[in-house]
Each structure stands twice: as structure tokens, then as C-alpha cells.
Design a protein around this motif. Sequence first.
Motif, PDB file in Angstrom:
ATOM      1  N   PHE A   1       0.826  -1.203   0.000  1.00  0.00           N
ATOM      2  CA  PHE A   1       0.000   0.000   0.000  1.00  0.00           C
ATOM      3  C   PHE A   1       0.864   1.258   0.000  1.00  0.00           C
ATOM      4  O   PHE A   1       0.625   2.204  -0.766  1.00  0.00           O
ATOM      5  CB  PHE A   1      -0.927  -0.002   1.214  1.00  0.00           C
ATOM      6  CG  PHE A   1      -1.769   1.238   1.350  1.00  0.00           C
ATOM      7  CD1 PHE A   1      -2.827   1.471   0.479  1.00  0.00           C
ATOM      8  CD2 PHE A   1      -1.495   2.173   2.325  1.00  0.00           C
ATOM      9  CE1 PHE A   1      -3.597   2.617   0.577  1.00  0.00           C
ATOM     10  CE2 PHE A   1      -2.264   3.330   2.431  1.00  0.00           C
ATOM     11  CZ  PHE A   1      -3.308   3.546   1.561  1.00  0.00           C
ATOM     12  N   ASN A   2       1.889   1.281   0.841  1.00  0.00           N
ATOM     13  CA  ASN A   2       2.757   2.448   0.902  1.00  0.00           C
ATOM     14  C   ASN A   2       3.586   2.606  -0.363  1.00  0.00           C
ATOM     15  O   ASN A   2       3.862   3.733  -0.792  1.00  0.00           O
ATOM     16  CB  ASN A   2       3.665   2.362   2.131  1.00  0.00           C
ATOM     17  CG  ASN A   2       2.978   2.790   3.408  1.00  0.00           C
ATOM     18  OD1 ASN A   2       2.905   3.963   3.723  1.00  0.00           O
ATOM     19  ND2 ASN A   2       2.446   1.825   4.154  1.00  0.00           N
ATOM     20  N   ALA A   3       3.984   1.489  -0.974  1.00  0.00           N
ATOM     21  CA  ALA A   3       4.734   1.573  -2.231  1.00  0.00           C
ATOM     22  C   ALA A   3       3.859   2.171  -3.338  1.00  0.00           C
ATOM     23  O   ALA A   3       4.328   2.987  -4.141  1.00  0.00           O
ATOM     24  CB  ALA A   3       5.235   0.189  -2.633  1.00  0.00           C
ATOM     25  N   LEU A   4       2.582   1.758  -3.383  1.00  0.00           N
ATOM     26  CA  LEU A   4       1.665   2.350  -4.361  1.00  0.00           C
ATOM     27  C   LEU A   4       1.416   3.827  -4.051  1.00  0.00           C
ATOM     28  O   LEU A   4       1.333   4.661  -4.960  1.00  0.00           O
ATOM     29  CB  LEU A   4       0.337   1.591  -4.374  1.00  0.00           C
ATOM     30  CG  LEU A   4       0.353   0.188  -4.987  1.00  0.00           C
ATOM     31  CD1 LEU A   4      -0.994  -0.489  -4.799  1.00  0.00           C
ATOM     32  CD2 LEU A   4       0.705   0.244  -6.469  1.00  0.00           C
ATOM     33  N   LEU A   5       1.314   4.151  -2.768  1.00  0.00           N
ATOM     34  CA  LEU A   5       1.097   5.539  -2.366  1.00  0.00           C
ATOM     35  C   LEU A   5       2.268   6.429  -2.790  1.00  0.00           C
ATOM     36  O   LEU A   5       2.085   7.604  -3.127  1.00  0.00           O
ATOM     37  CB  LEU A   5       0.906   5.603  -0.846  1.00  0.00           C
ATOM     38  CG  LEU A   5       0.236   6.850  -0.256  1.00  0.00           C
ATOM     39  CD1 LEU A   5      -1.165   7.015  -0.816  1.00  0.00           C
ATOM     40  CD2 LEU A   5       0.209   6.754   1.261  1.00  0.00           C
ATOM     41  N   ALA A   6       3.465   5.858  -2.785  1.00  0.00           N
ATOM     42  CA  ALA A   6       4.661   6.623  -3.163  1.00  0.00           C
ATOM     43  C   ALA A   6       4.874   6.690  -4.670  1.00  0.00           C
ATOM     44  O   ALA A   6       5.747   7.437  -5.131  1.00  0.00           O
ATOM     45  CB  ALA A   6       5.895   5.999  -2.500  1.00  0.00           C
ATOM     46  N   LEU A   7       4.097   5.930  -5.449  1.00  0.00           N
ATOM     47  CA  LEU A   7       4.343   5.837  -6.892  1.00  0.00           C
ATOM     48  C   LEU A   7       4.239   7.180  -7.621  1.00  0.00           C
ATOM     49  O   LEU A   7       5.091   7.475  -8.474  1.00  0.00           O
ATOM     50  CB  LEU A   7       3.394   4.807  -7.505  1.00  0.00           C
ATOM     51  CG  LEU A   7       3.660   4.424  -8.965  1.00  0.00           C
ATOM     52  CD1 LEU A   7       5.056   3.849  -9.120  1.00  0.00           C
ATOM     53  CD2 LEU A   7       2.623   3.415  -9.449  1.00  0.00           C
ATOM     54  N   PRO A   8       3.236   8.039  -7.353  1.00  0.00           N
ATOM     55  CA  PRO A   8       3.213   9.333  -8.052  1.00  0.00           C
ATOM     56  C   PRO A   8       4.457  10.175  -7.797  1.00  0.00           C
ATOM     57  O   PRO A   8       5.029  10.757  -8.731  1.00  0.00           O
ATOM     58  CB  PRO A   8       1.953  10.002  -7.490  1.00  0.00           C
ATOM     59  CG  PRO A   8       1.082   8.875  -7.061  1.00  0.00           C
ATOM     60  CD  PRO A   8       2.027   7.832  -6.540  1.00  0.00           C
ATOM     61  N   LEU A   9       4.894  10.231  -6.530  1.00  0.00           N
ATOM     62  CA  LEU A   9       6.111  10.991  -6.217  1.00  0.00           C
ATOM     63  C   LEU A   9       7.331  10.349  -6.868  1.00  0.00           C
ATOM     64  O   LEU A   9       8.227  11.049  -7.356  1.00  0.00           O
ATOM     65  CB  LEU A   9       6.301  11.073  -4.705  1.00  0.00           C
ATOM     66  CG  LEU A   9       7.536  11.852  -4.218  1.00  0.00           C
ATOM     67  CD1 LEU A   9       7.507  13.282  -4.729  1.00  0.00           C
ATOM     68  CD2 LEU A   9       7.620  11.826  -2.700  1.00  0.00           C
ATOM     69  N   LEU A  10       7.358   9.007  -6.914  1.00  0.00           N
ATOM     70  CA  LEU A  10       8.470   8.321  -7.564  1.00  0.00           C
ATOM     71  C   LEU A  10       8.493   8.624  -9.055  1.00  0.00           C
ATOM     72  O   LEU A  10       9.571   8.778  -9.651  1.00  0.00           O
ATOM     73  CB  LEU A  10       8.357   6.811  -7.330  1.00  0.00           C
ATOM     74  CG  LEU A  10       9.477   5.939  -7.911  1.00  0.00           C
ATOM     75  CD1 LEU A  10      10.830   6.340  -7.332  1.00  0.00           C
ATOM     76  CD2 LEU A  10       9.201   4.460  -7.646  1.00  0.00           C
ATOM     77  N   GLY A  11       7.310   8.727  -9.685  1.00  0.00           N
ATOM     78  CA  GLY A  11       7.253   9.073 -11.100  1.00  0.00           C
ATOM     79  C   GLY A  11       7.848  10.446 -11.366  1.00  0.00           C
ATOM     80  O   GLY A  11       8.647  10.634 -12.289  1.00  0.00           O
ATOM     81  N   GLY A  12       7.456  11.449 -10.555  1.00  0.00           N
ATOM     82  CA  GLY A  12       8.041  12.774 -10.708  1.00  0.00           C
ATOM     83  C   GLY A  12       9.530  12.790 -10.425  1.00  0.00           C
ATOM     84  O   GLY A  12      10.303  13.494 -11.101  1.00  0.00           O
ATOM     85  N   THR A  13       9.966  11.980  -9.441  1.00  0.00           N
ATOM     86  CA  THR A  13      11.388  11.905  -9.107  1.00  0.00           C
ATOM     87  C   THR A  13      12.199  11.340 -10.259  1.00  0.00           C
ATOM     88  O   THR A  13      13.294  11.827 -10.574  1.00  0.00           O
ATOM     89  CB  THR A  13      11.578  11.029  -7.849  1.00  0.00           C
ATOM     90  OG1 THR A  13      10.915  11.650  -6.746  1.00  0.00           O
ATOM     91  CG2 THR A  13      13.051  10.860  -7.522  1.00  0.00           C
ATOM     92  N   MET A  14      11.662  10.318 -10.920  1.00  0.00           N
ATOM     93  CA  MET A  14      12.380   9.702 -12.040  1.00  0.00           C
ATOM     94  C   MET A  14      12.559  10.693 -13.198  1.00  0.00           C
ATOM     95  O   MET A  14      13.558  10.631 -13.918  1.00  0.00           O
ATOM     96  CB  MET A  14      11.638   8.456 -12.522  1.00  0.00           C
ATOM     97  CG  MET A  14      11.790   7.262 -11.594  1.00  0.00           C
ATOM     98  SD  MET A  14      13.512   6.795 -11.373  1.00  0.00           S
ATOM     99  CE  MET A  14      13.334   5.274 -10.450  1.00  0.00           C
ATOM    100  N   VAL A  15      11.611  11.608 -13.370  1.00  0.00           N
ATOM    101  CA  VAL A  15      11.766  12.643 -14.395  1.00  0.00           C
ATOM    102  C   VAL A  15      12.974  13.519 -14.072  1.00  0.00           C
ATOM    103  O   VAL A  15      13.799  13.827 -14.944  1.00  0.00           O
ATOM    104  CB  VAL A  15      10.492  13.499 -14.499  1.00  0.00           C
ATOM    105  CG1 VAL A  15      10.692  14.641 -15.497  1.00  0.00           C
ATOM    106  CG2 VAL A  15       9.301  12.652 -14.921  1.00  0.00           C
ATOM    107  N   LEU A  16      13.102  13.922 -12.817  1.00  0.00           N
ATOM    108  CA  LEU A  16      14.224  14.760 -12.406  1.00  0.00           C
ATOM    109  C   LEU A  16      15.551  14.014 -12.519  1.00  0.00           C
ATOM    110  O   LEU A  16      16.572  14.590 -12.915  1.00  0.00           O
ATOM    111  CB  LEU A  16      14.007  15.254 -10.974  1.00  0.00           C
ATOM    112  CG  LEU A  16      12.785  16.145 -10.741  1.00  0.00           C
ATOM    113  CD1 LEU A  16      12.657  16.510  -9.271  1.00  0.00           C
ATOM    114  CD2 LEU A  16      12.877  17.408 -11.591  1.00  0.00           C
TER     115      LEU A  16
END
Length: 371
Positions: A284-299
Motif C-alpha cells: 500500500f505504501n509503495a503504491l502511495l509513493a508511486l506518483p512521487l516516484l514518477g516525478g522523481t524519475m523525471v528529475l
Amino acid sequence: MRVPRVLAIYVGRVFLLSTLSVLGGLIAIVALFDVIELTRRAAGRPDVPFGRLVEITALKLPFMAIEILPFAVLVGGLVAFWRLTRSSELIVARAAGVSAWQFLAAPVAAGTLLGLVAITAVSPVSAMFYARAERLDSTLLRGGAGTLGLSGGGLWVKQRDDALARGGSAILHGERIAAVGPDQLTLERVSVFRLGPDDRFLERIEAERAVLEPRRWRLEGAAAVGAERMGPRNATLTLATDLTVARLQDGLAPPDTLSFWALPGFVSVLEEAGFSAQRHRLRFNALLALPLLGGTMVLVAAGFSMRPSRRGGVGLMIGAGVAAGFSLFVLTKVVGEFGVSGALPVMLAAWTPTGVGLMLAVAMLLHLEDG
């Protein structure tokens, strides 16, 4: 200023097309390897048609998309920003005074949006399809070893029952889980329905409790139930099984078969029943972090691919970006295992890779802008 906004939208469109193309390619590659693996496992089962193997893989595609998404965002970003840098579009924009943070706003928003869509819209479809794929896999390739269900603290178990009739099965239902230990499970107010190979009802047993021991269920205070009445509960019966407490817990709706929306409720049910919910909390927490991880991968992609080509070493930097993404993937798996084992808090285990990636990306972009 209108120019930065137009430039950001343009860069965001190039990034999004590149990412979706990479995501499609990666899914195709993973699906191909999955079909090959399923074909290898089905080599000794001539009764399993190839079409069913393809169906299993097809049902896993939404789940694959969620798992691959962060790496696809990274690679798609690397390709998009490298192309824009090679064509001097980003170099001219920065020479005109447009900050990297301005034209990266749209790609970061797109990466975050992809993560949000994945957990809110794709996750329910992924969970439903993945559960179906697991049932097909169990029936066709694993011999239908057993199915489990948990609701309201009670437990349903379906397992093979070769002792009564070859190819038969037994359905066991306990109204309450009394105790759960590393090697033992106790159910109270238990009903056992024994079925023949053709699912024909053969026998019903009522027991005060059932204790899962190595290789067997021990039914205490058991009695056979006839057509008209139930005999006295004074017998201790045994029912052979290959289940263990660990296998039961693993089979109770694995985290991958539950959507983002269903996970919190199932965590509560698991904990009320006395089972550990670490894996479900981590998911659940890994899915919750996925949007922030997506933006982080762009950077991260921008930090590794926006180096001007005249300085040389662009290929090395892009290779380093891919290596950084792989390192984050490995870090995710390592800290995830620590989280499941209880050595690390679940939230720390789930959010650490995102935090590490974000700090790395911000440091690289600050150096690129001001260094």
C-alpha cells in the motif's frame, strides 16, 4: 512569461510520448519472457493449450505496467531530454534565461500524473486481472493445490483430499481463528465438507476446533453429520494436508491481487484474524509513493541527460542514468525485504527509494544549473 509555459508544454509532450513508447516496448519484452517461462513450465502438460498461457500473460499486463512504470519514466525521460539537448532546443532555452525548473514543470507533472492514474485507475483492473491469472496458473500449472478465503475473522480453505477418494477435495471452514503461531494455527467451530473427484458431496464433519500441525489437521471434538442428525462430538480425527501456516498466510489474497483501494480494509481483516499484514502494508505504501516516484524519475532523467554534447561523455552519463535507475530498483527490493521482516518500519522501507532518488535528482540539477 508565455515562452516558459509553451516550452514546458512542448517538453512535457515530447517526454510523455517517449515514456509511453518505452513503456509499451518494455511491457512487450517482459510479456514475451513471461510466455516463454510459462511454456517451459507447461512442457510436461500436453493438455494445457498455448492459448491459455497467452491468456495468463495478457491478464498480467496491467500489473506489469504498474511495476515497470518508474523505470519506463526514467528511460523515456533520458531519451526525450537527450534528443532535446542534441537538437540544441534545451540549450537555446537555457541560454535565453529559461530555468531548467521551468521547462521541467510539465514533465514532472506528467510523471506524477502517470503514477496517480496507475494507482487510482489501473490498480483495480490490475488486481482483478492478476487474481484471475493466479487462479488459472494454479489450476493449469500447479495442479490446483488449494484456494483460501478470509472474511470477518473466519477462514475458508479448499485443499486436496486424496485419503477419501483419489482426486477428491476438502473444504474446511472455521468460524473463528483462535490462535496463530509460527508453526500452528487453531480454528474454532469448524465444518469440513469432503467431496469426490467429480465434486460430489461425500461427507460432512463438524468439530469444536481444528489445529493445523505438520502434514495434518487435527480435528478435536469431531463428529460426522448424517442426513438426519449429528453424532456425539467425542472423536479426534485427522485430515492430511500439505498446507503450513506460512503457505496459508501467503495464499490469503497476496498484495498483488488487491487494488490500492482494497488494501487498507484487508489489512484490518488480516490483523483482526491474528495474521501479519506487513507485506500488504508495504504494498500500500509503495503504491502511495508511486506518483512521487514518477516525478522523481523525471528529475533523475533530466539530471543525467541534459549535459551539452559538446562537453562529451553524453553516452556515459545516460548509461549512468540507467544504472542509477537499476540501483533504485535493487534498493527498493532490499529495503522491502527488511520492511516485510520487521527490521525496518514499513513506511521507511516503502518511501526510502523515492527519497534517495529525489535527493540525488535535486543535487544533480542544482549542480547543472549553478555549478
